[in-house]
Enzyme design. Structure first.
Site, PDB file in Angstrom:
ATOM      1  CB  SER A 126      -5.782  -3.249   0.081  1.00 40.07           C
ATOM      2  OG  SER A 126      -6.239  -4.032   1.164  1.00 40.07           O
ATOM      3  CG  HIS A 156      -4.748   0.221   4.122  1.00 34.91           C
ATOM      4  ND1 HIS A 156      -3.855  -0.270   3.193  1.00 34.91           N
ATOM      5  CD2 HIS A 156      -5.883   0.519   3.427  1.00 34.91           C
ATOM      6  CE1 HIS A 156      -4.421  -0.275   1.998  1.00 34.91           C
ATOM      7  NE2 HIS A 156      -5.646   0.204   2.111  1.00 34.91           N
ATOM      8  CB  CYS A 185      -0.968  -0.011   1.179  1.00 34.33           C
ATOM      9  SG  CYS A 185      -0.190  -0.046   2.816  1.00 34.33           S
TER      10      CYS A 185
END
EC number: 3.4.17.17
Length: 355
Positions: free
Chosen positions: A210, A193, A158
């Protein structure tokens, strides 16, 4: 996400054999010594992952450490690793073509082409991040890393996807880019994330990578920043993750040679302790200020300022006093006091004199 305890036994990425392009003469033993290089290790969700700090071609230590990790987490373990590394013939990996913008393309089509390119690179399941991303590095240096991603065509995670997305959208002034980071909680562990938020012509969306399709790219269909963030939060709920914090950065300039680092967390919201109405209010204030280009990086050498809850930074409400650069704003219930930067080392034009 950068780590998931539920995904530690997933099959490794099919592009794992790509390493042979960079270091074809590696020895092929399966039994290896552990790394011990703590500066090249990190944890997310309780799962260890490594970072390649040797550049390309990958050095033997990083190469062997990667295969050792794969042998540990793959269901077939050393058998699968040995089958790949000792194979007499391996198919040549495909190298996807970097997308090129055409005048006939709409902005949504262009963003979709960029996202499709990232998906072709695929998500990195090897446990080793191939490209080192230092968040405080100048933008110009990060763009060089993005170029390296296009040359090597290896799987990415990510954080790498955010840098690559910035690189590929440079030169499109109608597209504003900014990082959106999430901290979530699941099964006793915290996960992190990040995606690249996009604003264009009154609509919000995102680019990213992801393990989960719902946690990466979002189309340019969200009228407000809060709608986009809430959509991510709802997607997390499908996987039983509780969003604890959301961090929003500033617009990234379309200047690939800038020495200014990316501002990753200008606004911090402790969403687990806030009502949705309050979250929406703070996000929309922040989005308006970003669009009006009022906000300045907290890293600038000038006094910092924290916006109080409910106070706007729009021109019609600002005081007549000289404008001051804004610092990072933390919307947690307890705000820590910001220290004013020492101006003793600043000259008359605002540059810091290094001693």
């Amino acid at each position: 996400m950068t780590g998931s305890a539920a995904d530690t036994h997933r099959c490794p990425h099919p592009k794992i054999t790509k390493g042979t392009r960079s270091r074809s003469s590696h020895a092929r033993p399966v039994s290896l010594a552990t790394s011990g290089g703590s500066e090249e290790e990190d944890k997310d969700g309780g799962v260890l992952f490594h970072v390649n700090k040797s550049g390309f071609p990958i050095d033997s230590h990083t190469w062997e450490r990667m295969w050792l990790h794969v042998a540990k987490v793959h269901p077939r373990g050393g058998e699968m690793v040995g089958a790949i590394r000792n194979a007499a013939f391996l198919a040549k990996p495909s190298i996807p073509q970097v997308p090129n913008y055409r005048l006939s393309m709409t902005i949504p089509d262009w963003l979709q082409a960029i996202q499709n390119y990232m998906k072709t690179l695929q998500y990195n399941h090897t446990g080793t991040q191939f490209f080192e991303i230092r968040k405080m590095r100048p933008l110009s240096g990060l763009m060089e890393t993005a170029k390296e991603m296009t040359r090597e065509s290896l799987p990415i995670k990510c954080l790498e996807a955010v840098i690559l997305g910035i690189y590929l959208t440079n030169g499109q002034p109608s597209i504003e880019r900014f990082p959106i980071s999430f901290k979530t909680y699941f099964s006793g562990n915290y996960f992190h994330h990040v995606v690249l938020g996009i604003y264009c012509n009154g609509y919000y969306g995102s680019l990213g990578m992801s393990r989960r399709a719902e946690l990466m790219d979002k189309p340019l269909t969200f009228r407000t920043l809060s709608d986009l963030v809430f959509d991510f939060e709802d997607s997390y709920k499908k996987y039983l993750h509780t969003v604890k914090k959301v961090k929003i950065g500033l617009y990234v300039p379309h200047e690939p040679h800038s020495f200014q680092p990316i501002e990753w967390k200008q606004l911090v919201l402790n969403v687990s302790k806030m009502l949705r109405a309050d979250i929406r209010k703070e996000l929309e204030k922040y989005a308006r200020d970003m669009r009006m280009k009022i906000l300045k990086p907290a890293s600038a050498h000038s006094p910092t300022q924290v916006r109080s809850r409910g106070k706007s930074l729009s021109p019609r409400r600002r005081q007549a006093s000289p404008p001051r650069r804004l610092g990072r704003r933390d919307k947690s219930p307890a705000l820590t006091e910001k220290k004013v930067a020492d101006l003793g080392t600043l000259n008359e034009v605002g540059y810091q004199i290094r001693i």
